[in-house]
Design a protein around this motif. Structure first.
Motif, PDB file in Angstrom:
ATOM      1  N   GLY A  78      16.731  -4.334 -20.304  1.00  0.00           N
ATOM      2  CA  GLY A  78      17.961  -3.888 -19.655  1.00  0.00           C
ATOM      3  C   GLY A  78      18.984  -5.013 -19.625  1.00  0.00           C
ATOM      4  O   GLY A  78      18.763  -6.099 -20.151  1.00  0.00           O
ATOM      5  N   PRO A  79      20.119  -4.803 -18.962  1.00  0.00           N
ATOM      6  CA  PRO A  79      21.207  -5.773 -18.997  1.00  0.00           C
ATOM      7  C   PRO A  79      21.121  -6.892 -17.952  1.00  0.00           C
ATOM      8  O   PRO A  79      21.802  -7.897 -18.079  1.00  0.00           O
ATOM      9  CB  PRO A  79      22.447  -4.915 -18.734  1.00  0.00           C
ATOM     10  CG  PRO A  79      21.938  -3.813 -17.862  1.00  0.00           C
ATOM     11  CD  PRO A  79      20.538  -3.527 -18.333  1.00  0.00           C
ATOM     12  N   GLU A  80      20.316  -6.717 -16.889  1.00  0.00           N
ATOM     13  CA  GLU A  80      20.329  -7.691 -15.798  1.00  0.00           C
ATOM     14  C   GLU A  80      18.926  -8.002 -15.271  1.00  0.00           C
ATOM     15  O   GLU A  80      17.943  -7.376 -15.652  1.00  0.00           O
ATOM     16  CB  GLU A  80      21.200  -7.184 -14.654  1.00  0.00           C
ATOM     17  CG  GLU A  80      22.573  -7.866 -14.564  1.00  0.00           C
ATOM     18  CD  GLU A  80      22.482  -9.384 -14.398  1.00  0.00           C
ATOM     19  OE1 GLU A  80      21.404  -9.901 -13.995  1.00  0.00           O
ATOM     20  OE2 GLU A  80      23.473 -10.066 -14.666  1.00  0.00           O
ATOM     21  N   LEU A  81      18.880  -8.980 -14.394  1.00  0.00           N
ATOM     22  CA  LEU A  81      17.643  -9.357 -13.730  1.00  0.00           C
ATOM     23  C   LEU A  81      17.122  -8.205 -12.875  1.00  0.00           C
ATOM     24  O   LEU A  81      17.900  -7.510 -12.221  1.00  0.00           O
ATOM     25  CB  LEU A  81      17.883 -10.563 -12.815  1.00  0.00           C
ATOM     26  CG  LEU A  81      18.392 -11.850 -13.457  1.00  0.00           C
ATOM     27  CD1 LEU A  81      18.861 -12.805 -12.368  1.00  0.00           C
ATOM     28  CD2 LEU A  81      17.311 -12.496 -14.294  1.00  0.00           C
ATOM     29  N   THR A  82      15.810  -8.012 -12.858  1.00  0.00           N
ATOM     30  CA  THR A  82      15.184  -7.041 -11.960  1.00  0.00           C
ATOM     31  C   THR A  82      13.873  -7.615 -11.449  1.00  0.00           C
ATOM     32  O   THR A  82      13.248  -8.443 -12.107  1.00  0.00           O
ATOM     33  CB  THR A  82      14.888  -5.693 -12.649  1.00  0.00           C
ATOM     34  OG1 THR A  82      14.051  -5.914 -13.800  1.00  0.00           O
ATOM     35  CG2 THR A  82      16.159  -4.993 -13.069  1.00  0.00           C
ATOM     36  N   THR A  83      13.455  -7.187 -10.261  1.00  0.00           N
ATOM     37  CA  THR A  83      12.106  -7.475  -9.799  1.00  0.00           C
ATOM     38  C   THR A  83      11.242  -6.262 -10.090  1.00  0.00           C
ATOM     39  O   THR A  83      11.723  -5.129 -10.089  1.00  0.00           O
ATOM     40  CB  THR A  83      12.077  -7.790  -8.293  1.00  0.00           C
ATOM     41  OG1 THR A  83      12.703  -6.732  -7.575  1.00  0.00           O
ATOM     42  CG2 THR A  83      12.799  -9.095  -8.003  1.00  0.00           C
ATOM     43  N   ARG A  84       9.975  -6.502 -10.351  1.00  0.00           N
ATOM     44  CA  ARG A  84       9.028  -5.435 -10.661  1.00  0.00           C
ATOM     45  C   ARG A  84       7.900  -5.422  -9.646  1.00  0.00           C
ATOM     46  O   ARG A  84       7.503  -6.473  -9.120  1.00  0.00           O
ATOM     47  CB  ARG A  84       8.457  -5.626 -12.074  1.00  0.00           C
ATOM     48  CG  ARG A  84       9.511  -5.570 -13.180  1.00  0.00           C
ATOM     49  CD  ARG A  84      10.237  -4.224 -13.186  1.00  0.00           C
ATOM     50  NE  ARG A  84      11.327  -4.156 -14.130  1.00  0.00           N
ATOM     51  CZ  ARG A  84      11.238  -3.550 -15.327  1.00  0.00           C
ATOM     52  NH1 ARG A  84      10.097  -2.990 -15.696  1.00  0.00           N
ATOM     53  NH2 ARG A  84      12.284  -3.506 -16.125  1.00  0.00           N
ATOM     54  N   GLN A  85       7.378  -4.235  -9.365  1.00  0.00           N
ATOM     55  CA  GLN A  85       6.302  -4.110  -8.396  1.00  0.00           C
ATOM     56  C   GLN A  85       5.021  -4.729  -8.958  1.00  0.00           C
ATOM     57  O   GLN A  85       4.694  -4.560 -10.123  1.00  0.00           O
ATOM     58  CB  GLN A  85       6.062  -2.638  -8.050  1.00  0.00           C
ATOM     59  CG  GLN A  85       7.198  -2.006  -7.246  1.00  0.00           C
ATOM     60  CD  GLN A  85       6.877  -0.598  -6.801  1.00  0.00           C
ATOM     61  OE1 GLN A  85       5.718  -0.243  -6.628  1.00  0.00           O
ATOM     62  NE2 GLN A  85       7.901   0.217  -6.625  1.00  0.00           N
ATOM     63  N   VAL A  86       4.322  -5.457  -8.098  1.00  0.00           N
ATOM     64  CA  VAL A  86       3.079  -6.121  -8.482  1.00  0.00           C
ATOM     65  C   VAL A  86       1.911  -5.335  -7.891  1.00  0.00           C
ATOM     66  O   VAL A  86       1.700  -5.332  -6.681  1.00  0.00           O
ATOM     67  CB  VAL A  86       3.051  -7.576  -7.985  1.00  0.00           C
ATOM     68  CG1 VAL A  86       1.744  -8.255  -8.381  1.00  0.00           C
ATOM     69  CG2 VAL A  86       4.239  -8.346  -8.557  1.00  0.00           C
ATOM     70  N   SER A  87       1.166  -4.677  -8.747  1.00  0.00           N
ATOM     71  CA  SER A  87      -0.007  -3.927  -8.311  1.00  0.00           C
ATOM     72  C   SER A  87      -1.151  -4.902  -8.041  1.00  0.00           C
ATOM     73  O   SER A  87      -1.124  -6.058  -8.495  1.00  0.00           O
ATOM     74  CB  SER A  87      -0.435  -2.941  -9.400  1.00  0.00           C
ATOM     75  OG  SER A  87      -0.878  -3.649 -10.548  1.00  0.00           O
ATOM     76  N   PRO A  88      -2.178  -4.476  -7.302  1.00  0.00           N
ATOM     77  CA  PRO A  88      -3.342  -5.353  -7.096  1.00  0.00           C
ATOM     78  C   PRO A  88      -3.961  -5.802  -8.422  1.00  0.00           C
ATOM     79  O   PRO A  88      -4.428  -6.934  -8.532  1.00  0.00           O
ATOM     80  CB  PRO A  88      -4.296  -4.466  -6.287  1.00  0.00           C
ATOM     81  CG  PRO A  88      -3.395  -3.530  -5.553  1.00  0.00           C
ATOM     82  CD  PRO A  88      -2.273  -3.238  -6.502  1.00  0.00           C
ATOM     83  N   LEU A  89      -3.954  -4.910  -9.433  1.00  0.00           N
ATOM     84  CA  LEU A  89      -4.500  -5.274 -10.732  1.00  0.00           C
ATOM     85  C   LEU A  89      -3.685  -6.391 -11.380  1.00  0.00           C
ATOM     86  O   LEU A  89      -4.228  -7.372 -11.893  1.00  0.00           O
ATOM     87  CB  LEU A  89      -4.537  -4.063 -11.652  1.00  0.00           C
ATOM     88  CG  LEU A  89      -4.985  -4.329 -13.104  1.00  0.00           C
ATOM     89  CD1 LEU A  89      -6.368  -4.956 -13.140  1.00  0.00           C
ATOM     90  CD2 LEU A  89      -4.966  -3.029 -13.920  1.00  0.00           C
ATOM     91  N   LEU A  90      -2.355  -6.273 -11.336  1.00  0.00           N
ATOM     92  CA  LEU A  90      -1.502  -7.311 -11.911  1.00  0.00           C
ATOM     93  C   LEU A  90      -1.720  -8.647 -11.207  1.00  0.00           C
ATOM     94  O   LEU A  90      -1.842  -9.697 -11.862  1.00  0.00           O
ATOM     95  CB  LEU A  90      -0.033  -6.903 -11.798  1.00  0.00           C
ATOM     96  CG  LEU A  90       0.630  -6.264 -13.014  1.00  0.00           C
ATOM     97  CD1 LEU A  90       2.086  -5.926 -12.719  1.00  0.00           C
ATOM     98  CD2 LEU A  90       0.534  -7.180 -14.229  1.00  0.00           C
ATOM     99  N   ALA A  91      -1.736  -8.630  -9.885  1.00  0.00           N
ATOM    100  CA  ALA A  91      -1.929  -9.868  -9.126  1.00  0.00           C
ATOM    101  C   ALA A  91      -3.266 -10.511  -9.494  1.00  0.00           C
ATOM    102  O   ALA A  91      -3.354 -11.733  -9.686  1.00  0.00           O
ATOM    103  CB  ALA A  91      -1.865  -9.585  -7.628  1.00  0.00           C
ATOM    104  N   GLY A  92      -4.300  -9.701  -9.616  1.00  0.00           N
ATOM    105  CA  GLY A  92      -5.616 -10.219  -9.982  1.00  0.00           C
ATOM    106  C   GLY A  92      -5.636 -10.806 -11.381  1.00  0.00           C
ATOM    107  O   GLY A  92      -6.261 -11.846 -11.626  1.00  0.00           O
TER     108      GLY A  92
END
Length: 230
Positions: A78-92
């Motif tokens: 996309g054109p700009e900065l975004t934050t994305r949700q961190v699932s427990p799986l991603l964090a692990g």
């Protein structure tokens, strides 16, 4: 997909730069502001930011920080900065990969990580509408250094050189949330990080300034159920 780790000391500021591919930044510990010329994102431990390809940006470190940087050349950010949700799986995955040396197993984990990143939904993060006011920056630095529910805006205002009314306005204008909302996200993000490190919740509650464990438990469980952001 390329993956790197970076450590930044408190007070560091990277030069304005850009990348040929989209870049994910996961903050393991610390806190800082990733800014483009148009907007910025305030990151605390456990949060994930996507920087689109070709977007000039810089990173201002509020507290000694460790990041995982992932480059995906074929992702449209996309054109700009975004934050994305961190699932427990991603964090692990992020925490496990930091200590993993076995090539075959590491490659398998990276495949799963790439798939999870591509489908991670946009989160309501700490978006900044303009360059940070230096008085607000002092408040953010202090809370990020030692997250605690005990911080009050009156105490922080005296240290920053701004009135409580001015700080309330700056939080609303530049972060789009109240001080209490932002403080809660920082404190709960630290709680999640400490939990992932294996610390007992009773110790975490005390470290973060909670005298009532049931109040901490209620707040933490609510934080885990809801998307990140104010």
């Amino acid at each position: 997909m390329n993956l790197w780790y970076r450590d930044y000391p408190q007070g560091a500021l990277t030069a304005l730069h850009c990348h040929g591919g989209s870049q994910f930044c996961y903050l393991h510990r610390g806190g800082g502001v990733i800014s483009s010329q148009a907007a910025g994102v305030l990151l605390v431990a456990g949060q994930l930011c996507l920087i689109p390809a070709g977007l000039a940006h810089e990173f201002r470190v509020l507290r000694h920080s460790r990041l995982t940087l992932i480059y995906l050349d074929d992702l449209d950010g996309g054109p700009e900065l975004t934050t994305r949700q961190v699932s427990p799986l991603l964090a692990g995955l992020f925490e496990r990969l930091a200590d993993m040396a076995e090539p075959g197993l590491r490659d398998a984990y990276l495949t799963v990580l790439a798939a999870e990143l591509r489908q991670a939904p946009v989160a309501a993060g700490f978006m900044l509408s303009a360059a940070l006011d230096v008085r607000l920056l002092r408040v953010l630095e202090r809370v990020c250094r030692h997250p605690s529910i005990e911080y009050g805006l009156a105490e922080l205002a005296a240290d920053s050189g701004a009135s409580v009314r001015t700080l309330n306005r700056l939080f609303s204008q530049q972060l789009g949330c109240s001080f209490r909302q932002w403080r809660q996200q920082v404190v709960m993000g630290r709680a999640r990080q400490l939990q992932q490190q294996g610390q007992p919740l009773s110790r975490i509650a005390l470290e973060l300034g909670y005298g009532d464990f049931s109040a901490f438990s209620h707040a933490f469980n609510r934080f885990l159920r809801e998307p990140a952001g104010p």
